[in-house]
Write a protein that holds these residues in place. Sequence first.
Motif, PDB file in Angstrom:
ATOM      1  N   UNK A 179     -72.303  75.602  93.873  1.00  0.00           N
ATOM      2  CA  UNK A 179     -71.951  76.646  94.838  1.00  0.00           C
ATOM      3  C   UNK A 179     -70.461  76.962  94.773  1.00  0.00           C
ATOM      4  N   UNK A 180     -69.652  75.925  94.762  1.00  0.00           N
ATOM      5  CA  UNK A 180     -68.203  76.138  94.786  1.00  0.00           C
ATOM      6  C   UNK A 180     -67.753  76.875  93.517  1.00  0.00           C
ATOM      7  N   UNK A 181     -68.392  76.552  92.401  1.00  0.00           N
ATOM      8  CA  UNK A 181     -68.060  77.229  91.145  1.00  0.00           C
ATOM      9  C   UNK A 181     -68.382  78.723  91.254  1.00  0.00           C
ATOM     10  N   UNK A 182     -69.537  79.022  91.832  1.00  0.00           N
ATOM     11  CA  UNK A 182     -69.922  80.436  92.003  1.00  0.00           C
ATOM     12  C   UNK A 182     -68.912  81.164  92.897  1.00  0.00           C
ATOM     13  N   UNK A 183     -68.457  80.484  93.947  1.00  0.00           N
ATOM     14  CA  UNK A 183     -67.462  81.086  94.835  1.00  0.00           C
ATOM     15  C   UNK A 183     -66.183  81.444  94.088  1.00  0.00           C
ATOM     16  N   UNK A 184     -65.745  80.532  93.216  1.00  0.00           N
ATOM     17  CA  UNK A 184     -64.549  80.822  92.410  1.00  0.00           C
ATOM     18  C   UNK A 184     -64.835  81.905  91.386  1.00  0.00           C
ATOM     19  N   UNK A 185     -66.057  81.880  90.844  1.00  0.00           N
ATOM     20  CA  UNK A 185     -66.420  82.860  89.804  1.00  0.00           C
ATOM     21  C   UNK A 185     -66.407  84.297  90.340  1.00  0.00           C
ATOM     22  N   UNK A 186     -66.703  84.474  91.631  1.00  0.00           N
ATOM     23  CA  UNK A 186     -66.627  85.840  92.170  1.00  0.00           C
ATOM     24  C   UNK A 186     -65.208  86.198  92.621  1.00  0.00           C
ATOM     25  N   UNK A 187     -64.286  85.267  92.444  1.00  0.00           N
ATOM     26  CA  UNK A 187     -62.871  85.564  92.711  1.00  0.00           C
ATOM     27  C   UNK A 187     -62.338  85.029  94.016  1.00  0.00           C
ATOM     28  N   UNK A 188     -63.195  84.360  94.802  1.00  0.00           N
ATOM     29  CA  UNK A 188     -62.775  83.911  96.136  1.00  0.00           C
ATOM     30  C   UNK A 188     -62.215  82.493  96.104  1.00  0.00           C
TER      31      UNK A 188
END
Length: 330
Positions: A179-188
């Motif tokens: 989840x945290x990786x996805x959050x960073x992947x969208x730029x947040x």
Amino acid sequence: FLMASAITFTALAAGGPLSSVLAQDKPVIRMSTPASETDQRSVALATVFGPAIDEFATYQPHYNASLVPQGSELEAIAAGDLEMSITSAQELANFLPEFSIFATGYVHRSAQHQVNVFNDPLMDPLKQKVESDLGVKLLAVMYLGKRHVNLRFPRSEKNVMTPADLAGVNLRMPGSDAWQFLGRAIGANPTPMAFTEIYTGLQTGSVDGQDNPLPTVVDAKFYEVTKQVSLTAHLVDLNYIAFSKAVWDKLSAEQQAAVQKAAEDAAQSGREGQLKKEDELVAFLTQQGLEVYEPDLNAFRTHVQAQYVGSEFAKAWPEGMLDKINALAD
Ligand code: KDO
């Protein structure tokens, strides 16, 4: 046929006298989820799954993570403390890293694509691993919906058109690596927090926003404490209906077939309900005063996909699996 201690615990917790403990012949299927009772997945399980197995088992749902904390359900099933949950690919990826492929942005394309992927032979070795390593059977795939970015700021303050616009935004995401990786992947700037803490987090400003499908934004009343939704659709999200293999193995072949069919029927019913809500809720949220708009989806997709290429997650994906998933129809 559950362990005697489990039956005793359940019956005593319900206040039953000893005679009812002894008379109890139906196993209790405790299902734990962070979702509310009114969530479409909960409704589908309570109205379709429960009644369909009632002749030989008692479906007992526990909502709002009241029985098991979010993210601990698989361990609870493995330990024999829980019989059922609706688990995520992100949670499974904590144990079996291959599952991160289903937690990756812009891989699943639609509710039907999820079903086609789940029923494809490519899933067989993964399902088998979940059974042998965790003692959990994945019975069906439930549709959670397209996750979007939902923020406290009005659009005049933060216009989210590309991943660069999310720089520095404290976005609540569930607490696991995928989840945290996805959050960073969208730029947040992702912040881990349990689902049940989100409303207060948004209200007090300890987070700037959260990401979930529109039916969740409405069901959990996040619209009361946010001002906008950027329709990033960064994850077409799902939950697998997870069932204890120890319990399954004690059922007759006929009962197993009934449980399997009940799970598929509930998933289908929940999917229809959730898709209908997704369609209707842009209008509802707009009426509530939120700005709901589409960002530059191409910019999001390109950026997110680039983050996964060569990542630790991608290294765990079985050779050729992404191509097979991409080749399946919607
Ligand atoms: C969430 O915590 O944001 C999430 O949407 C993650 C999902 O995997 C699922 O567990 C869901 O919460 C809960 O069922 C509550 O809707």
